[in-house]
Design an enzyme around this catalytic site. Structure first.
Site, mmCIF file in Angstrom:
data_model
loop_
_atom_site.group_PDB
_atom_site.id
_atom_site.type_symbol
_atom_site.label_atom_id
_atom_site.label_comp_id
_atom_site.label_asym_id
_atom_site.label_seq_id
_atom_site.Cartn_x
_atom_site.Cartn_y
_atom_site.Cartn_z
ATOM 1 N N SER A 149 -45.111 -20.832 -50.362
ATOM 2 C CA SER A 149 -46.468 -21.069 -50.813
ATOM 3 C C SER A 149 -46.528 -22.638 -50.904
ATOM 4 O O SER A 149 -45.896 -23.450 -50.864
ATOM 5 C CB SER A 149 -46.815 -20.449 -51.978
ATOM 6 O OG SER A 149 -46.091 -21.275 -53.205
ATOM 7 N N LYS A 150 -48.081 -22.900 -51.015
ATOM 8 C CA LYS A 150 -48.261 -24.455 -51.029
ATOM 9 C C LYS A 150 -47.449 -24.989 -52.327
ATOM 10 O O LYS A 150 -47.092 -25.975 -52.274
ATOM 11 C CB LYS A 150 -49.738 -24.556 -51.268
ATOM 12 C CG LYS A 150 -50.182 -25.722 -51.599
ATOM 13 C CD LYS A 150 -51.796 -26.307 -51.614
ATOM 14 C CE LYS A 150 -51.969 -27.553 -51.770
ATOM 15 N NZ LYS A 150 -50.980 -28.272 -53.024
ATOM 16 N N ARG A 151 -47.365 -24.247 -53.505
ATOM 17 C CA ARG A 151 -46.792 -24.796 -54.639
ATOM 18 C C ARG A 151 -45.362 -25.038 -54.506
ATOM 19 O O ARG A 151 -44.785 -26.099 -54.603
ATOM 20 C CB ARG A 151 -46.779 -23.814 -55.747
ATOM 21 C CG ARG A 151 -46.476 -24.391 -57.094
ATOM 22 C CD ARG A 151 -46.825 -23.643 -58.373
ATOM 23 N NE ARG A 151 -47.867 -22.766 -58.285
ATOM 24 C CZ ARG A 151 -47.656 -21.327 -58.363
ATOM 25 N NH1 ARG A 151 -46.533 -20.735 -58.376
ATOM 26 N NH2 ARG A 151 -48.767 -20.614 -58.376
ATOM 27 N N GLY A 189 -44.313 -25.900 -51.370
ATOM 28 C CA GLY A 189 -44.302 -27.094 -50.457
ATOM 29 C C GLY A 189 -44.332 -28.105 -51.303
ATOM 30 O O GLY A 189 -43.650 -29.359 -51.264
#
Ligand code: GLU
Length: 509
Positions: A265-267, A269
């Site tokens: 997920s972006k998190r 990342g």
């Protein structure tokens, strides 16, 4: 394949593009190009509440940077325009009505309060969020429970309604997924999804089926997260009488974190120290710009290459592929069912390989831009090409070119004197003083000439060239790095070489 291949990438403009999203683009693109087909970009913006301004432009820019240009899109036009679902609003209503007439869908008049009450009333420990399904529908205000007269009256009074699919009871819906093989769903597990909203806008479920049909899509490839929606879509294809036109499906595996099994997920990342998004992007919610692969110094070719390898290989050990090779070799049967792990270190390896194998002409525009952003002016493109050839082996990311080539264009401002001092003595001092004179008188300035002179002078002074190389390197570069010292000296020229030696000798005395 008897039908003309037409594939689509159908993003909702709700934010930046995730790695998985760009990989879906790539697999669509490769499949289309391999089969001489068309690659369509359709913007699925029917959920206006999730619309993010700028997200559509971001998608175009990402595709452009990757070199994955659609044949038809809102920007490129095409025979099935418009390609933005909000602009196709008027087309969907008739299909929703057709479904109601045929008994496959119904009007539902429930207000938000009534829906809320339903969720509270039917909540149990086993079923904490009850859905509008075949059991609940009988207790709600819809055209299945109200008499025909009442329905007509409500509609004529302008009572808002949605159209819901009537999921059949006790059926099995099956289809063949190109990656997963035979997939089956029990209709009892699926709720009566809204197809048309009260404002006349279709939901994703109706719009995706209608548009895939009208746009003559032959193959629908999308992320695995859409698999649970597949039974609704398959039934709609059937109920609308288009079963024979239905595309072949492939649900692409998730992209997983390198260290676990969860979805990237972006998190993650951020947690792993890099963002997942591919380009710089100001998030309107946080006003933050994300640094993406482009800004981190990835070459588009390397990015595309590493994406292709997330869940696919050609059956050999080959890892480096050009886009032309990918088009030639790509096949859906070689896409793995299981999730593909994303590893940033491996991603950098791809980039390094691509930098090494790219010639200076190709790298020059990228490097020049990075150098300019770091206040390094490059006026002579021959010199730039030469520098690139000398240092590219040492650059994993394009941004590494700054440190690896600054000293070719600017005298180092910091000299690592401490690395020279411990072994510095009068003999070495004398050597470099003589080297200045020798180089000043020198009429030849090729790396090999400079090396020859250097070594002859070392021999005359009974010094080992090996001991003199490090101080010489630090004089020219400022630190213990960079390509061959004589290559550097040859390129920066006589005046600059002599000035740098003198400068360090001054610091040492
Ligand atoms: N609009 C969906 C998305 O945002 C598309 C899913 C599909 O390709 O069917 O991913």
């Amino acid at each position: 394949m008897n039908k003309k291949v037409r594939v689509r990438f159908a993003p909702s403009p709700t934010g930046g593009l995730h790695l998985g999203g760009v990989r879906t683009v790539l697999f669509n693109y490769l499949f289309a190009k391999k089969h001489g087909g068309d690659f369509i970009l359709r913007i699925e913006d029917t959920d206006q509440t999730r619309f993010v301004p700028g997200a559509e432009e971001y998608i175009f820019q990402t595709l452009e940077w990757c070199g994955l240009i659609p044949d038809e899109s809102p920007k490129h036009g095409g025979p099935h325009a418009p390609y933005r679902q909000s602009e196709r609003k008027a087309m969907y209503m008739q299909y929703a009505e057709q479904l109601v007439q045929a008994g496959y869908a119904y009007y539902a008049f429930d207000t938000p309060e009534e829906l809320e009450a339903m969720r509270n009333d039917f909540k149990t420990a086993e079923n904490p969020s009850p859905q509008y399904n075949q059991f609940i529908r009988e207790k709600m205000r819809n055209s299945l429970t109200l008499g025909e007269e009442e329905v007509t009256r409500l509609i004529s009074e302008g009572m808002p309604f949605v159209i819901r699919i009537k999921m059949p009871a006790g059926e099995t819906v099956s289809f063949t997924d190109m990656i997963r093989g035979e997939v089956s769903f029990q209709t009892d597990q699926v709720d009566d999804k809204v197809l048309l909203k009260a404002d006349g806008m279709p939901t994703y479920h109706l719009a995706v089926v209608v548009d895939d049909y009208l746009m003559k899509i032959s193959h629908a490839f999308r992320g695995e997260e859409w698999l649970p929606s597949a039974p609704v879509h398959i039934l709609l294809w059937k109920y609308l009488g288009w079963e024979n036109e239905m595309p072949e499906w492939a649900h692409l595996p998730l992209i997983l974190k390198p260290d676990g099994n969860g979805k990237l997920s972006k998190r993650d990342g951020d947690r792993l120290g890099f963002p997942v998004f591919a380009m710089d992007w100001t998030d309107p919610k946080t006003n933050e710009t994300t640094i993406g692969f482009r800004e981190r110094g990835f070459l588009p070719e390397a990015f595309v290459n590493l994406l292709a390898m997330l869940g696919w290989n050609d059956g050999t050990d080959q890892e480096i592929f050009t886009i032309t090779e990918l088009i030639e070799k790509f096949s859906m049967d070689r896409v793995h069912k299981g999730g593909a792990k994303f590893d940033y270190e491996k991603a950098k390896w791809y980039n390094h390989e691509w930098i090494k194998q790219s010639d200076a002409t190709k790298l020059a525009p990228f490097v020049q831009q990075i150098l300019a952003a770091n206040n390094i002016d490059v006026t002579d493109s021959n010199i730039l090409h030469h520098v690139i050839d000398l240092v590219k082996e040492r650059c994993t990311l394009l941004s590494d070119f700054t440190a690896q080539s600054r000293f070719f264009f600017q005298s180092p401002t910091q000299i690592d004197i401490d690395a020279i001092k411990p072994k510095w003595d009068e003999k070495k001092n004398l050597f470099f003083t003589e080297l200045i004179r020798a180089y000043e008188l020198s009429t030849l300035w090729e790396a090999s000439d400079l090396e020859k002179e250097f070594k002859e002078l070392a021999a005359a002074n009974q010094l080992k060239p090996g001991e003199l190389m490090l101080p010489f390197r630090i004089m020219l570069v400022g630190g213990k790095f960079g390509p061959g010292v004589f290559d550097i000296a040859a390129l920066i020229g006589k005046i600059e070489t002599v000035a740098r030696i003198k400068h360090t000798l001054g610091l040492l005395s």
